[in-house]
Design an enzyme around this catalytic site. Structure first.
Site, PDB file in Angstrom:
ATOM      1  N   ASP A  45      -5.650   2.737  -4.041  1.00 27.38           N
ATOM      2  CA  ASP A  45      -5.433   4.099  -4.535  1.00 27.38           C
ATOM      3  C   ASP A  45      -6.789   4.759  -4.845  1.00 27.38           C
ATOM      4  O   ASP A  45      -6.849   5.945  -5.176  1.00 27.38           O
ATOM      5  CB  ASP A  45      -4.462   4.144  -5.730  1.00 27.38           C
ATOM      6  CG  ASP A  45      -4.955   3.355  -6.930  1.00 27.38           C
ATOM      7  OD1 ASP A  45      -6.015   2.711  -6.847  1.00 27.38           O
ATOM      8  OD2 ASP A  45      -4.255   3.390  -7.974  1.00 27.38           O
ATOM      9  N   SER A  46      -7.876   4.000  -4.655  1.00 28.55           N
ATOM     10  CA  SER A  46      -9.221   4.596  -4.687  1.00 28.55           C
ATOM     11  C   SER A  46      -9.359   5.656  -3.604  1.00 28.55           C
ATOM     12  O   SER A  46     -10.319   6.432  -3.610  1.00 28.55           O
ATOM     13  CB  SER A  46     -10.290   3.509  -4.495  1.00 28.55           C
ATOM     14  OG  SER A  46     -10.010   2.748  -3.333  1.00 28.55           O
ATOM     15  N   LYS A 114      -0.040  -4.093  -3.767  1.00 28.93           N
ATOM     16  CA  LYS A 114      -0.809  -4.456  -4.967  1.00 28.93           C
ATOM     17  C   LYS A 114      -0.370  -3.548  -6.098  1.00 28.93           C
ATOM     18  O   LYS A 114      -0.101  -2.359  -5.869  1.00 28.93           O
ATOM     19  CB  LYS A 114      -2.312  -4.290  -4.708  1.00 28.93           C
ATOM     20  CG  LYS A 114      -3.159  -4.537  -5.955  1.00 28.93           C
ATOM     21  CD  LYS A 114      -4.638  -4.613  -5.640  1.00 28.93           C
ATOM     22  CE  LYS A 114      -5.355  -3.283  -5.653  1.00 28.93           C
ATOM     23  NZ  LYS A 114      -5.251  -2.519  -6.910  1.00 28.93           N
ATOM     24  N   GLU A 116      -1.015  -2.787 -10.576  1.00 28.79           N
ATOM     25  CA  GLU A 116      -1.830  -3.070 -11.760  1.00 28.79           C
ATOM     26  C   GLU A 116      -0.948  -3.481 -12.932  1.00 28.79           C
ATOM     27  O   GLU A 116       0.122  -2.914 -13.144  1.00 28.79           O
ATOM     28  CB  GLU A 116      -2.635  -1.809 -12.140  1.00 28.79           C
ATOM     29  CG  GLU A 116      -3.597  -1.377 -11.043  1.00 28.79           C
ATOM     30  CD  GLU A 116      -4.392  -0.119 -11.397  1.00 28.79           C
ATOM     31  OE1 GLU A 116      -4.300   0.371 -12.549  1.00 28.79           O
ATOM     32  OE2 GLU A 116      -5.111   0.370 -10.511  1.00 28.79           O
ATOM     33  N   GLU A 183     -10.821  -7.163 -12.122  1.00 30.83           N
ATOM     34  CA  GLU A 183     -11.804  -6.081 -12.034  1.00 30.83           C
ATOM     35  C   GLU A 183     -12.581  -5.941 -13.345  1.00 30.83           C
ATOM     36  O   GLU A 183     -11.981  -5.824 -14.431  1.00 30.83           O
ATOM     37  CB  GLU A 183     -11.101  -4.746 -11.700  1.00 30.83           C
ATOM     38  CG  GLU A 183     -12.084  -3.576 -11.612  1.00 30.83           C
ATOM     39  CD  GLU A 183     -11.579  -2.344 -10.899  1.00 30.83           C
ATOM     40  OE1 GLU A 183     -10.474  -2.392 -10.312  1.00 30.83           O
ATOM     41  OE2 GLU A 183     -12.291  -1.329 -10.927  1.00 30.83           O
TER      42      GLU A 183
HETATM   43  O1  KIV Z   1      -8.000   1.043  -5.305  1.00 27.34           O
HETATM   44  C1  KIV Z   1      -8.839   0.178  -5.018  1.00 27.34           C
HETATM   45  O2  KIV Z   1      -9.694   0.364  -4.155  1.00 27.34           O
HETATM   46  C2  KIV Z   1      -8.771  -1.081  -5.741  1.00 27.34           C
HETATM   47  C3  KIV Z   1      -9.862  -2.081  -5.504  1.00 27.34           C
HETATM   48  C4  KIV Z   1     -11.146  -1.626  -6.043  1.00 27.34           C
HETATM   49  C5  KIV Z   1      -9.485  -3.428  -5.989  1.00 27.34           C
HETATM   50  O3  KIV Z   1      -7.886  -1.285  -6.501  1.00 27.34           O
END
Ligand code: KIV
Length: 265
Positions: A45-46, A114, A116, A183
């Site tokens: 989500d980055s 993924k 959190e 992280e």
């Molecule tokens: O969103 C992302 O890119 C991430 C990674 C930095 C692990 O969660």
């Protein structure tokens, strides 16, 4: 070229072979990373910060992630494709989490998701794992919790936080996750978590002892402007190269040096 599955990642941990993960959000980049041999492509989500220019990841939607996952999955031959569940796509109810994770697999072409959270997300991770959607956990600095954390801060420095992160890691594993991102936590805590879990850990700002490492691809390639947290290693600086190419194009067009007869019909 052998396709990577979640079983291979477990074998890599068991054999002491490090796992590599990079973010990817588009077809050409995913193709290059896959051909270079990275184990996991993460549609993080980055994408909100890196590709869309937001200040944080909170505005990213399920549709945004699916759009980018489609492009990455199309390019992937070998790597495992993991799609990040964005803010509010799994926190409201288990039912919504199943629907949204299912869309990422079915419409996006991801092979895993993924999300959190630790103990607070145990039931969600278990529910997804129970319907055969592999889940990668993510604890420590969790960017979707930016407002609770009061900014992007190292987590697990105090004893109480440390114990909480150990409990979170155990909860993620107990719930059936196949791996766990750590992280921005102290290296010795990441080491303790890594050695106490059966599943692989993948670190970002979590030291050398994790079973693997992940970075955001724009940070690796020097395309993130002045943003450079301590844990980032820039392996090449593409920004000046791109500017050089683009300014050369502009001046050649202005000066009528491009196109030449070689580029004309
Ligand atoms: O969103 C992302 O890119 C991430 C990674 C930095 C692990 O969660």
């Amino acid at each position: 070229m052998k396709k990577i599955t979640i079983l291979d990642l477990q074998k890599m941990k068991d054999n002491g072979e490090k796992i590599t993960m990079l973010t990817a959000y588009d077809y050409p980049t995913a193709r290059i990373l896959d051909e270079s041999g990275v184990d996991i492509l993460l549609i993080g989500d980055s994408v909100g910060n890196v590709m869309m220019g937001f200040d944080n990841t909170l505005p990213v939607t399920v549709d945004d992630i699916i759009y980018h996952t489609k492009a990455v999955a199309k390019a992937r031959k070998k790597a495992l494709v993991v799609a990040d569940m964005p803010f509010m796509s799994y926190q409201v109810s288990i039912e919504e989490a199943k629907i949204n994770a299912g869309r990422m697999i079915q419409e996006g072409g991801a092979e895993a998701v993924k999300l959190e959270g630790g103990e607070n997300m145990e039931a969600v991770i278990r529910a997804l794992s129970d319907i055969d959607i592999p889940v990668m956990g993510h604890i420590g600095l969790t960017p979707q919790s930016i407002h609770r954390m009061g900014g992007y801060k190292i987590q697990g420095k105090e004893e109480r936080q440390r114990q909480k992160l150990l409990a979170d890691a155990r909860a993620v594993e107990r719930a059936g996750a196949f791996s766990l991102v750590l992280e921005a936590i102290p290296a010795d805590l990441a080491q303790e978590i890594t050695s106490s879990l059966q599943i692989p850990t993948i670190g970002i700002g979590a030291g050398i002892h994790c079973d693997g490492q992940v970075l955001v691809i724009h940070d690796v390639l020097g395309l993130s402007g002045s943003f450079r947290p301590k844990f980032v290693k820039q392996y090449v600086q593409l920004e000046p190269l791109i500017k050089k190419a683009v300014t050369a194009f502009i001046s050649e067009v202005k000066e009528e040096k491009f196109p030449t007869t070689a580029h004309s019909f």
